[in-house]
Every structure is written in structure tokens, then in C-alpha cells.
Design an enzyme around this catalytic site. Sequence first.
Site, PDB file in Angstrom:
ATOM      1  N   HIS A  51       0.833  -1.208   0.000  1.00  0.00           N
ATOM      2  CA  HIS A  51       0.000   0.000   0.000  1.00  0.00           C
ATOM      3  C   HIS A  51       0.864   1.254   0.000  1.00  0.00           C
ATOM      4  O   HIS A  51       2.057   1.211   0.313  1.00  0.00           O
ATOM      5  CB  HIS A  51      -0.913   0.026   1.225  1.00  0.00           C
ATOM      6  CG  HIS A  51      -0.156   0.166   2.522  1.00  0.00           C
ATOM      7  ND1 HIS A  51       0.623  -0.836   3.050  1.00  0.00           N
ATOM      8  CD2 HIS A  51      -0.032   1.211   3.386  1.00  0.00           C
ATOM      9  CE1 HIS A  51       1.178  -0.443   4.177  1.00  0.00           C
ATOM     10  NE2 HIS A  51       0.804   0.822   4.403  1.00  0.00           N
ATOM     11  N   ASP A  53       0.672   4.814   2.026  1.00  0.00           N
ATOM     12  CA  ASP A  53      -0.029   5.275   3.228  1.00  0.00           C
ATOM     13  C   ASP A  53      -1.088   6.329   2.912  1.00  0.00           C
ATOM     14  O   ASP A  53      -0.826   7.333   2.246  1.00  0.00           O
ATOM     15  CB  ASP A  53       0.972   5.848   4.237  1.00  0.00           C
ATOM     16  CG  ASP A  53       1.734   4.771   4.980  1.00  0.00           C
ATOM     17  OD1 ASP A  53       1.228   3.639   5.067  1.00  0.00           O
ATOM     18  OD2 ASP A  53       2.846   5.056   5.460  1.00  0.00           O
ATOM     19  N   HIS A 206       4.660   0.000  -0.016  1.00  0.00           N
ATOM     20  CA  HIS A 206       5.489  -0.766   0.900  1.00  0.00           C
ATOM     21  C   HIS A 206       4.702  -1.901   1.551  1.00  0.00           C
ATOM     22  O   HIS A 206       3.471  -1.923   1.521  1.00  0.00           O
ATOM     23  CB  HIS A 206       6.132   0.135   1.960  1.00  0.00           C
ATOM     24  CG  HIS A 206       5.155   0.865   2.816  1.00  0.00           C
ATOM     25  ND1 HIS A 206       4.450   1.976   2.386  1.00  0.00           N
ATOM     26  CD2 HIS A 206       4.761   0.652   4.100  1.00  0.00           C
ATOM     27  CE1 HIS A 206       3.665   2.418   3.354  1.00  0.00           C
ATOM     28  NE2 HIS A 206       3.838   1.627   4.395  1.00  0.00           N
ATOM     29  N   ARG A 221       5.124   6.004  13.862  1.00  0.00           N
ATOM     30  CA  ARG A 221       4.982   6.549  12.504  1.00  0.00           C
ATOM     31  C   ARG A 221       4.275   7.898  12.503  1.00  0.00           C
ATOM     32  O   ARG A 221       3.235   8.059  13.140  1.00  0.00           O
ATOM     33  CB  ARG A 221       4.187   5.582  11.618  1.00  0.00           C
ATOM     34  CG  ARG A 221       4.241   5.943  10.137  1.00  0.00           C
ATOM     35  CD  ARG A 221       3.279   5.110   9.313  1.00  0.00           C
ATOM     36  NE  ARG A 221       1.959   5.728   9.215  1.00  0.00           N
ATOM     37  CZ  ARG A 221       0.895   5.137   8.660  1.00  0.00           C
ATOM     38  NH1 ARG A 221       0.992   3.912   8.184  1.00  0.00           N
ATOM     39  NH2 ARG A 221      -0.260   5.785   8.596  1.00  0.00           N
TER      40      ARG A 221
END
Length: 230
Positions: A51, A53, A206, A221
Amino acid sequence: QHIDFSRRFGRLMIHVLHQFHLAHNPEILVVSNIVENGAPVGLGDAGKYWHSDISYKPLPSLGSLLHAQELPAIGGDTLFANMHRAYETLPRALREAVDGRRAVHSYLAKYGQLQKEGNWRPTLSAAQLAQVQEVAHPVVRTHPETGRRALFVSEGFTTRIEGVAADESRQILDELFAHSTRSEHIYRHQWRDHDLVFWDNRSLIHLAAGCPPELRRKLYRTTIEGDAPF
């Protein structure tokens, strides 16, 4: 410091799963397989599917910064696929099939499946569902800074191509997913203590490679808001 540094590049996005925000710092999403007192401290299945983000928002992410807190002795790698190279190496027929098309992105694309596969995904409230209405973006986007074109679809969030019959849409997307994650397009990051990895969500997708469930893994994150894909 993580939040302040990230803000140098733009407005920070707050992830819809408030259950996994770092205490008193909602800009940070905790990515972790650790369970304490019977409750997960973070999102344990984050990145299980390829995907980009927050591609499911009208203004998807410019980039993400992931900071290692605790790392397993085995596994835990993150794979990145170069979507510029993926587009540039598309077979001609597939490139012609997607140029000018738009695809629908949905946070819920794999959510139900992830709920069945593990215990990490809470049932979303009405307020949370309102934050993740599906959106459409170009299948091929132009990087706003470099002008390079890149595929902008992923198995994690892309559900269908607009204006194409369902069977054909599924076939095209499956071919795009398979092509974009060919080994020659991939970089594997092997985490080291205190690594901070900053990547461009406009250029890459990723995947979390996974690690043995009994080994602790925790990362923080932040995600920077970008602009509307074109």
C-alpha cells in the site's frame, strides 16, 4: 522531536485508528505486535498488504517517517516497491489500458479480511467510518516535484477502476499489482536500532515482511499530508 522534524515537510495527518495513537501525541501511530495486559499497544498487522499510506484520502500522504523503538532479532523487514519503475516498465497494452483512468481507494478494502485474520483491528465507530469515505485518484499520477509518472494503485487500498466492467477492472488491477511488486522493483530495508526511515508515498508502495509473533516489534509513525494526485 519526531513530530517536530516531520512538520518541517508539511501538515501531519492523524490516523483514523485513535486506539493506536501514542499517548498525548495523536500525530504518532504506534505500529507494534506487543500485547500488554491483554490489549495491543499498537497496530500489529500494519502493512500486511502492499500500500501507499493513506491513499484513501482526497489529499493522500506525501511521505511517512517510521522510527524504530523495539526490533525483533529475526525478521521485521520492510519492503518498498518503486512505482516509477513499475510504470515505466509496463507492457504497452497494460499502459494503454490505464492511462487516463481513475481508480477507487478505500480504507475498508481489506479491513474485514484483516479482522478475520487477527485481533488487531477494532470495529470502527460511525465517526471513524465518516473519516474514511472512498475516493478516486488517477491510476497513473505525476510526481508534483519531479514530473515523473508513477502507478498509484495497491492491493491494500485500491478496489476498482472507474468506468471499466468489474471483471476487466479486477484483471487489470491484479496485473498491475503483480507487475509493480516484481523483484527488480523492490528494496528491502533491514532495520537497525533507532533507524528513522522517511519515504515518499507518491513514488513507493510498501509491505511489512513480518516477524515471529513472539518477538517484540514497535515503531512510531508520522505521516505528512500531500496534495491531490494528478
